[in-house]
Every structure is written in structure tokens, then in C-alpha cells.
Design an enzyme around this catalytic site. Structure first.
Site, short mmCIF file in Angstrom:
data_model
loop_
_atom_site.label_atom_id
_atom_site.label_comp_id
_atom_site.label_asym_id
_atom_site.label_seq_id
_atom_site.Cartn_x
_atom_site.Cartn_y
_atom_site.Cartn_z
N LYS A 1 -1.78 17.21 -13.25
CA LYS A 1 -0.86 18.04 -12.47
C LYS A 1 -0.37 19.23 -13.31
CE LYS A 1 0.66 17.36 -8.81
NZ LYS A 1 0.19 17.75 -7.43
N THR B 1 4.88 18.48 -9.88
CA THR B 1 5.71 17.27 -10.01
C THR B 1 6.62 17.39 -11.23
OG1 THR B 1 5.65 14.89 -10.50
CG2 THR B 1 3.75 16.15 -11.23
N ASP B 2 7.73 16.64 -11.21
CA ASP B 2 8.61 16.63 -12.39
C ASP B 2 7.94 15.95 -13.57
OD1 ASP B 2 8.74 13.95 -11.58
OD2 ASP B 2 10.93 13.86 -11.52
N GLU B 3 6.84 15.19 -13.31
CA GLU B 3 6.18 14.47 -14.41
C GLU B 3 5.52 15.41 -15.40
OE1 GLU B 3 4.15 10.88 -13.68
OE2 GLU B 3 5.58 10.25 -12.17
N TYR C 1 -2.44 11.36 -14.89
CA TYR C 1 -1.95 12.00 -13.65
C TYR C 1 -1.10 13.22 -13.99
CZ TYR C 1 1.34 12.97 -9.85
OH TYR C 1 2.12 13.60 -8.91
P1 NAD Z 1 -0.34 10.72 -1.16
O1 NAD Z 1 -1.11 10.00 -2.19
O2 NAD Z 1 0.47 9.94 -0.17
O3 NAD Z 1 -1.29 11.67 -0.32
C1 NAD Z 1 -2.29 12.47 -0.92
C2 NAD Z 1 -3.16 13.03 0.20
O4 NAD Z 1 -4.13 13.89 -0.40
C3 NAD Z 1 -3.92 11.95 0.98
O5 NAD Z 1 -3.81 12.20 2.36
C4 NAD Z 1 -5.36 12.12 0.49
O6 NAD Z 1 -6.32 11.75 1.46
C5 NAD Z 1 -5.40 13.60 0.18
N1 NAD Z 1 -6.44 13.93 -0.82
C6 NAD Z 1 -6.67 13.31 -2.02
N2 NAD Z 1 -7.73 13.86 -2.62
C7 NAD Z 1 -8.18 14.85 -1.80
C8 NAD Z 1 -9.24 15.79 -1.88
N3 NAD Z 1 -10.08 15.80 -2.92
N4 NAD Z 1 -9.39 16.68 -0.88
C9 NAD Z 1 -8.56 16.66 0.19
N5 NAD Z 1 -7.56 15.78 0.34
C10 NAD Z 1 -7.36 14.90 -0.65
O7 NAD Z 1 0.59 11.74 -1.96
P2 NAD Z 1 2.10 12.18 -1.77
O8 NAD Z 1 2.98 11.20 -2.42
O9 NAD Z 1 2.34 12.58 -0.37
O10 NAD Z 1 2.11 13.49 -2.71
C11 NAD Z 1 1.74 14.75 -2.20
C12 NAD Z 1 1.85 15.78 -3.31
O11 NAD Z 1 3.18 15.80 -3.82
C13 NAD Z 1 0.95 15.52 -4.50
O12 NAD Z 1 0.45 16.76 -4.97
C14 NAD Z 1 1.87 14.88 -5.54
O13 NAD Z 1 1.41 15.14 -6.84
C15 NAD Z 1 3.17 15.61 -5.23
N6 NAD Z 1 4.40 14.88 -5.57
C16 NAD Z 1 4.61 13.62 -5.06
C17 NAD Z 1 5.81 12.96 -5.34
C18 NAD Z 1 6.11 11.58 -4.83
O14 NAD Z 1 7.07 10.94 -5.31
N7 NAD Z 1 5.36 11.05 -3.86
C19 NAD Z 1 6.78 13.60 -6.15
C20 NAD Z 1 6.49 14.86 -6.68
C21 NAD Z 1 5.31 15.50 -6.35
O1 DAU Z 2 8.23 11.82 -10.42
C1 DAU Z 2 7.36 12.23 -9.40
C2 DAU Z 2 6.21 11.28 -9.34
O2 DAU Z 2 6.73 10.05 -8.85
C3 DAU Z 2 5.07 11.75 -8.47
O3 DAU Z 2 4.54 12.93 -9.02
C4 DAU Z 2 4.00 10.67 -8.38
O4 DAU Z 2 2.98 11.08 -7.46
C5 DAU Z 2 4.62 9.40 -7.87
O5 DAU Z 2 3.67 8.37 -7.87
C6 DAU Z 2 5.81 9.00 -8.73
O6 DAU Z 2 5.39 8.55 -10.06
P1 DAU Z 2 6.04 7.26 -10.75
O7 DAU Z 2 5.12 6.74 -11.75
O8 DAU Z 2 7.45 7.54 -11.17
O9 DAU Z 2 6.12 6.32 -9.43
P2 DAU Z 2 5.81 4.78 -9.20
O10 DAU Z 2 6.31 4.49 -7.82
O11 DAU Z 2 4.44 4.40 -9.56
O12 DAU Z 2 6.81 4.08 -10.25
C7 DAU Z 2 8.21 4.32 -10.22
C8 DAU Z 2 8.81 3.55 -11.39
O13 DAU Z 2 8.68 2.14 -11.12
C9 DAU Z 2 8.12 3.77 -12.72
O14 DAU Z 2 9.09 3.75 -13.76
C10 DAU Z 2 7.17 2.59 -12.86
C11 DAU Z 2 7.93 1.49 -12.16
N1 DAU Z 2 7.09 0.45 -11.51
C12 DAU Z 2 6.17 0.86 -10.59
C13 DAU Z 2 5.35 -0.07 -9.96
C14 DAU Z 2 4.30 0.37 -8.96
C15 DAU Z 2 7.29 -0.89 -11.81
O15 DAU Z 2 8.16 -1.26 -12.62
N2 DAU Z 2 6.48 -1.80 -11.20
C16 DAU Z 2 5.50 -1.46 -10.29
O16 DAU Z 2 4.79 -2.35 -9.78
#
Ligand code: NAD
Ligand code: DAU
Length: 343
Positions: free
Chosen positions: A153, A125-127, A149
Site C-alpha cells: 500500500k 491506509t494508516d498502516e 500488505y
Molecule cells: P475488501 O477486501 O473488502 O474488498 C476488496 C475488493 O477489491 C474486493 O471486492 C475484491 O474483489 C476487489 N479486488 C481485489 N483485487 C482486485 C483486482 N486485482 N482487480 C479488481 N478488483 C480487485 O477491502 P476493504 O476493506 O473494503 O478495503 C477497500 C480499500 O480500503 C483497500 O484499498 C484497503 O487497503 C483500504 N482500507 C481498508 C481499511 C479497512 O479497515 N477495511 C482501512 C483503511 C484502508
Molecule cells: O488500519 C487499517 C487497516 O486495518 C486496513 O488497511 C486493512 O485492510 C485492514 O485489514 C486492517 O488491518 P489490521 O491488521 O489492523 O486488521 P485485522 O482486522 O486483521 O486485525 C485487527 C487487530 O486484531 C490487529 O491488531 C490484529 C488483531 N487480530 C486479528 C485477527 C484476525 C487478532 O488478535 N486476532 C485475529 O484473529
């Protein structure tokens, strides 16, 4: 050529989009999803794949070496997405982030090394970079994760790099930015605010709402995974972003406008601890592989909102299940819980 691809976390948001995309794009591929079906995993996300003879589902945990060993037999390529993914949950209760994101990734790498897979794509992730102060982060920028988190990662990302350096495992790493689209669990900003607004509930913006995220549509994210999986150089890291930076306040205004809901729903609440102000990525490297985002942001956002409007049966049961978590979060951030309509 026929290939077996193992996707971990395939019942989640991005994993389900990737699974459906690969089945469609590569008619000769078999796709195996391994997923523990945590609160974030949902078999219904894979409904379109059910019945396809090239699709297999394994209900298993990446922390179980036996299960992973069984799943990886005969597999050519692995895309490792399974993780605990929500920053707020990691602040409230970090345990599962360490065991799944760090130890689970170790199990995946270790088994891949023994089995000898052709490609191992780790989704980071970019985080991991922490907040971008001025310039956008290139892949060689230092890791400065701030939340549990992001730190978990970063640990997984470093392990994946170590397995390439030490064992020559053909590891590829992507570091994507904030992704949005249909089937995203309604705890993340966009689906959370859309589903709240549809129920006339206040939208809790953390701090001043001026934090910046770089928004990427899930279809573009999945095409990036495809390109890096097939064309990336083992041992290399690729940032993935559309270079589409928006403040949370701007996103919120857009959502309210699309839904025709009042600005009065916005509620500024206490800030998230260690809240990263901005993420920004340099994406020259993945663009050199031939990837570029195709989605128009406003159109993709409208499409996403429309999906939630039309799929209440998908998210309403989820909101009911997570009442306890929401109450906890609402207490933590000082959110008013009552409905606004009728006040
Ligand atoms: P999500 O939370 O929607 O899905 C996660 C999935 O992983 C779920 O289906 C869950 O059941 C499964 N899982 C969790 N723990 C597990 C375990 N111990 N064994 C097997 N399966 C397990 O997540 P997402 O948003 O689709 O993200 C997927 C990947 O992409 C993650 O690695 C996340 O860090 C990365 N990522 C997400 C974002 C974003 O904005 N959503 C951005 C950058 C990177
Ligand atoms: O940048 C990639 C990441 O983006 C992924 O690796 C993570 O899995 C994904 O959850 C996401 O992280 P963020 O913390 O950026 O996402 P989130 O949707 O939780 O929040 C986005 C922004 O909105 C952040 O600045 C926090 C803010 N926020 C979020 C929630 C849920 C609010 O202001 N209010 C809220 O209730």
C-alpha cells in the site's frame, strides 16, 4: 451536474458502502463498479444497486490495462479501492499484494493520465506509517510499513503521489484507519470474532491483545471519501480516523458482552509477525474540510453485531469456502480449532 464515477473494488466491504451511498446522495451520478470478484468480492454486496439504471458492474481486473482502459472511457472521477487487504494473508502469501496493490494501482494511474480524469481518489491506509510510538501521525510523517500488505500500500501511495507531481494528475489520497460495519469479510477482527463467537468457537487474540487500533464506522469512512473526492485539494493526503483508540482485548470484551457469550472463548495465541502495536492519526486536515465522525462507537458496534446475527446466509457460505485458509492460519498462530460448546 451529471458525472460518471468509476469505483474499483466496489464489490468489497467499503466499496459497496460507497457505491450505495453515492447512488443515493447524487441522483445525477452514474456509478461504474470495476471488480475482479476475488474471494473478498461479492455481488450480493451490491444487491440494492442492481436494477438501478445509473449503476453498472464490470467484472474485470485492475491489472488488465485493456479492461481498465475500456472502463475509464467517459469517466470524470475515479475512486480506487481495489486491493488485497488482509495483513495475515500478506504474511502467508504476498504475491497478489504486489501485483494488485502496486502494479494494479500503476495501471489505474497510467490509464487515468491518458484519459484525463477530473479527480482520482486513491484509498491508501494508516498502516503505511507503521506503528505510532507516541504522538499520532500527521500526513507528513515518514512511511515505515512493516507487513507486506502495508508495504504494497505504501508503494501504491507513493506512485499516486508521483503521478500528481510528475504528470499533474489530480490525485487525492486518503489514509483511513481500521474500519468496521456490515458486510466486512469475516477474516478481519470484528466480523471474524463475531462469527466465531456465534458458533461458540475460540477467539484467537494475537500476543497480549493490547495492540491498539483506531476504529472508524464504515458510514463515517464513506462520508470522508465523499468529502475528499469533492472538496479535497489535488496532490494532498488526508488521514481519516474517528480518534477512537481501543485495544483488541477491549473490542473482544465488548463483542462477547453484546452477544452474551462467555469470556472463556478468549484464547491468547502466538503473536502476528511484525505486529504493529498501535496506529494513531492526527485528523486535523480532514476535519478542516468539514468532516467529522458521526457514529457513536458502542451503537455502531451493536448495529454491526446485529447485522451478522441477522445475516448468517451471507457469512456461513464464506466460512465454508475459506476452510483451507483458516486451517493454514490456525496452524500458523497455534489456534485451537474445536468448538467450545459441549466441552
Ligand atoms: P475488501 O477486501 O473488502 O474488498 C476488496 C475488493 O477489491 C474486493 O471486492 C475484491 O474483489 C476487489 N479486488 C481485489 N483485487 C482486485 C483486482 N486485482 N482487480 C479488481 N478488483 C480487485 O477491502 P476493504 O476493506 O473494503 O478495503 C477497500 C480499500 O480500503 C483497500 O484499498 C484497503 O487497503 C483500504 N482500507 C481498508 C481499511 C479497512 O479497515 N477495511 C482501512 C483503511 C484502508
Ligand atoms: O488500519 C487499517 C487497516 O486495518 C486496513 O488497511 C486493512 O485492510 C485492514 O485489514 C486492517 O488491518 P489490521 O491488521 O489492523 O486488521 P485485522 O482486522 O486483521 O486485525 C485487527 C487487530 O486484531 C490487529 O491488531 C490484529 C488483531 N487480530 C486479528 C485477527 C484476525 C487478532 O488478535 N486476532 C485475529 O484473529
Amino acid at each position: 451536474m451529471s458525472k460518471r464515477v468509476l469505483i474499483t473494488g466496489g464489490a468489497g466491504f467499503i466499496g459497496s458502502h460507497l457505491t450505495l451511498y453515492l447512488l443515493h446522495r447524487y441522483p445525477e451520478y452514474e456509478v461504474i463498479v470495476l471488480d475482479a470478484l476475488t474471494y473478498a468480492g461479492n455481488r450480493a454486496n451490491l444487491r440494492e444497486a442492481e436494477g438501478n439504471r445509473r449503476f453498472h458492474f464490470l467484472h474485470a481486473d485492475v491489472r488488465s490495462r485493456d479492461a481498465v482502459q475500456e472502463a475509464m472511457q467517459g469517466v470524470h472521477m475515479v475512486v480506487h479501492l481495489a486491493a488485497e487487504t488482509h495483513v495475515d494473508r500478506s504474511i502467508l502469501n504476498p504475491d497478489a499484494f504486489i501485483t494488485t496493490d502496486v502494479y494494479g494501482t500503476f495501471v489505474m494511474l497510467e490509464v487515468a493520465r491518458q484519459v484525463g480524469v477530473e479527480r482520482f481518489l486513491h484509498v491508501s491506509t494508516d498502516e503505511v506509517y507503521g506503528p505510532a510510538e507516541t504522538a499520532a501521525c500527521a500526513e507528513d510523517a515518514p512511511m515505515r510499513p512493516t507487513s507486506p500488505y502495508a508495504a504494497s500500500k505504501a508503494g501504491a501511495d507513493l506512485l499516486a503521489q508521483a503521478y500528481h507531481k510528475t504528470y499533474h494528475l489530480p490525485v487525492l489520497i486518503v489514509r483511513p484507519s481500521n474500519t468496521f460495519g456490515p458486510r466486512q469479510y469475516p477474516e478481519k477482527l470484528i466480523p471474524f470474532f463475531v462469527t466465531r463467537a456465534l458458533n461458540d468457537l475460540p477467539l484467537p487474540l494475537y500476543g497480549d491483545g493490547k495492540q491498539v487500533r483506531d476504529w472508524l464506522y464504515v458510514a463515517d469512512h464513506v462520508r470522508a471519501l465523499d468529502i475528499v473526492l469533492h472538496k479535497g485539494q489535488p496532490g494532498e493526503v488526508y488521514n481519516v480516523a474517528a480518534n477512537n483508540e481501543r485495544t483488541n482485548l477491549e473490542i473482544t470484551h465488548k463483542l462477547l458482552q453484546i452477544l452474551g457469550k462467555p469470556e472463556a472463548l478468549i484464547q491468547f495465541v502466538q503473536d502476528r509477525p511484525a505486529h504493529d502495536r498501535r496506529y494513531a492519526l492526527n485528523t486535523d486536515k480532514i476535519r478542516a474540510l468539514g468532516w467529522q465522525p458521526q457514529a457513536d462507537f458502542d451503537t455502531a458496534l451493536r448495529e454491526t453485531v446485529r447485522w451478522y446475527v441477522q445475516n448468517r446466509d451471507w457469512w456461513e457460505p464464506i466460512l465454508q469456502q475459506q476452510t483451507e485458509y483458516r486451517q493454514f492460519v490456525e496452524q500458523w498462530y497455534g489456534v485451537r480449532g474445536q468448538t467450545v460448546s459441549g466441552r
